[in-house]
Design an enzyme around this catalytic site. Sequence first.
Site, PDB file in Angstrom:
ATOM      1  N   SER A   1       1.018  -0.906   0.086  1.00 44.22           N
ATOM      2  CA  SER A   1       0.273  -0.255   0.034  1.00 44.22           C
ATOM      3  C   SER A   1       1.119   0.878  -0.443  1.00 44.22           C
ATOM      4  O   SER A   1       0.215   2.242  -0.150  1.00 44.22           O
ATOM      5  CB  SER A   1      -0.675  -0.092   1.240  1.00 44.22           C
ATOM      6  OG  SER A   1      -1.856  -0.922   1.270  1.00 44.22           O
TER       7      SER A   1
ATOM      8  N   THR B   1      -0.135   1.454   4.051  1.00 43.23           N
ATOM      9  CA  THR B   1      -0.402   2.462   3.766  1.00 43.23           C
ATOM     10  C   THR B   1       0.520   3.782   5.686  1.00 43.23           C
ATOM     11  O   THR B   1       0.317   3.118   6.410  1.00 43.23           O
ATOM     12  CB  THR B   1      -1.656   4.004   4.111  1.00 43.23           C
ATOM     13  OG1 THR B   1      -2.337   3.244   2.997  1.00 43.23           O
ATOM     14  CG2 THR B   1      -1.364   4.938   4.697  1.00 43.23           C
TER      15      THR B   1
ATOM     16  N   THR C   1       1.954   7.426   0.822  1.00 46.65           N
ATOM     17  CA  THR C   1       0.229   5.629   0.604  1.00 46.65           C
ATOM     18  C   THR C   1       0.980   5.556  -0.596  1.00 46.65           C
ATOM     19  O   THR C   1       0.685   6.231  -1.918  1.00 46.65           O
ATOM     20  CB  THR C   1      -0.811   6.152   0.982  1.00 46.65           C
ATOM     21  OG1 THR C   1      -1.897   4.803   1.364  1.00 46.65           O
ATOM     22  CG2 THR C   1      -1.631   6.964   0.161  1.00 46.65           C
TER      23      THR C   1
ATOM     24  N   ARG D   1      -7.643   8.077  -8.936  1.00 45.43           N
ATOM     25  CA  ARG D   1      -8.326   8.747  -7.730  1.00 45.43           C
ATOM     26  C   ARG D   1      -6.998   8.895  -6.634  1.00 45.43           C
ATOM     27  O   ARG D   1      -5.721   9.136  -6.953  1.00 45.43           O
ATOM     28  CB  ARG D   1      -8.741   7.255  -7.467  1.00 45.43           C
ATOM     29  CG  ARG D   1      -9.454   7.409  -5.935  1.00 45.43           C
ATOM     30  CD  ARG D   1      -8.573   7.330  -4.978  1.00 45.43           C
ATOM     31  NE  ARG D   1      -9.081   6.679  -4.064  1.00 45.43           N
ATOM     32  CZ  ARG D   1      -8.442   6.894  -2.562  1.00 45.43           C
ATOM     33  NH1 ARG D   1      -7.087   6.475  -2.179  1.00 45.43           N
ATOM     34  NH2 ARG D   1      -9.389   6.536  -1.126  1.00 45.43           N
TER      35      ARG D   1
ATOM     36  N   THR E   1      -5.307   6.452   8.294  1.00 49.88           N
ATOM     37  CA  THR E   1      -5.643   5.455   7.374  1.00 49.88           C
ATOM     38  C   THR E   1      -6.742   4.291   6.556  1.00 49.88           C
ATOM     39  O   THR E   1      -7.299   5.247   7.949  1.00 49.88           O
ATOM     40  CB  THR E   1      -4.252   4.534   7.975  1.00 49.88           C
ATOM     41  OG1 THR E   1      -4.338   3.282   6.835  1.00 49.88           O
ATOM     42  CG2 THR E   1      -4.722   4.024   8.538  1.00 49.88           C
ATOM     43  N   GLY E   2      -6.583   4.031   5.571  1.00 47.83           N
ATOM     44  CA  GLY E   2      -8.133   3.507   5.275  1.00 47.83           C
ATOM     45  C   GLY E   2      -9.059   3.896   4.191  1.00 47.83           C
ATOM     46  O   GLY E   2      -7.804   5.002   2.846  1.00 47.83           O
TER      47      GLY E   2
HETATM   48  C1  SD4 Z   1      -6.472   5.932   0.884  1.00 49.14           C
HETATM   49  N1  SD4 Z   1      -6.029   6.196   2.913  1.00 49.14           N
HETATM   50  O1  SD4 Z   1      -5.708   6.228  -0.122  1.00 49.14           O
HETATM   51  C2  SD4 Z   1      -5.633   5.535   2.117  1.00 49.14           C
HETATM   52  C3  SD4 Z   1      -5.519   3.943   1.708  1.00 49.14           C
HETATM   53  C4  SD4 Z   1      -4.796   3.487   3.250  1.00 49.14           C
HETATM   54  O2  SD4 Z   1      -4.009   1.853   3.947  1.00 49.14           O
HETATM   55  O3  SD4 Z   1      -4.444   4.037   4.327  1.00 49.14           O
HETATM   56  N2  SD4 Z   1      -4.232   2.218   3.220  1.00 49.14           N
HETATM   57  O4  SD4 Z   1      -7.541   6.651   0.701  1.00 49.14           O
END
Ligand code: SD4
Length: 337
Positions: A94, A196, A214, A224, A247-248
């Site tokens: 990631s 990430t 990330t 995106r 994160t997420g």
């Molecule tokens: C995103 N927040 O591009 C990031 C992805 C992420 O662990 O945190 N992945 O939306």
Amino acid sequence: MNRRKFIKNASLTGVGLAVGNSLVNCADGNSKENLEKGKIIANPSKVNLPLVIATWDVKNATAKAMEVLQAGGNSLDAVEQGCKIEEANEKGQSVGKGGLPDRDGNVTLDACIMDKHGNCGSVVYLQNITHAVSVARKVMEDTPHVMLAGEGAKQFAISKGFKVEDLLTETSKKAWEKWKVEAKYKPIINIENHDTIGMLAIDKHGDISGACTTSGLAYKLGGRVGDSPIIGSGLFVDNEIGACVATGLGEEVVKTVGSFLVVELMRQGKSPQDACEEAISRIVNKPNSDYKNFQVGYIAVNKSGETGSYSIHQWFSMTKFQDGVNEQIQSDYFNKV
Ligand code: SD4
């Protein structure tokens, strides 16, 4: 007492202790006026500085950051050097080299960095450069801008001497080819594991910096951009108050300006733990929130060196390096059913 109530009560006690500390600190530099304005002055002898926290299990990265801090480096150098460890780690899918590509097979990176003065730099949709966080730092330090995107960001990086590389490893290419068989439009967000990296550090002078880097969501639409390079969403640092990194599923973080929200909640007196919980509650309590199908996690630190972390689902964790201990700490989470 159920677990949630227990945790709530524990964090309430934490707030009580924090207030107590602030009053004690009053004699050590925190004037009544500053405390009333929400400012907290770090007192290195009480806080056990330096301190580093990061999203997920990234002990090699926090170890690098701590090495920088122990050698007398500042928190900005520490978060940059720490994040670079994960960017170069091809096993992390990631972030940086080895990151999973978008649906067209392109690895595109997002990163940002923020210092104790509130200066910040960011790159979005950067391709073929492993150390996006260092490019973000160059944007902050060598340009009058905050954010560079795509080809412009890449050309800027090349002009600063960054190496052009193919970031799509064989493993990530194979995973993408497998994904293409069904090519589900919906971004796949793996609840258990991400890599990430968001990192926050306080150096021995009590100054806070943060960084986030990330490759974003795997198999995202081309173009995106997530929360990670957006100041206030993926990261926010206020050297008077504290810092937060996310994160997420970035879209949900952007919609609630999550990291800025956490720092502002701390400014209003919440502990880092309570502030992270409140920011998650803003996401899950939206009418028609689809939170069961995505993960968001926050980590935060305040000027007193207290830390917090919270996520929607289980298995989010924070790595913390303080007092010679570099440990992974499982985060508490909202969705207990
Ligand atoms: C995103 N927040 O591009 C990031 C992805 C992420 O662990 O945190 N992945 O939306």
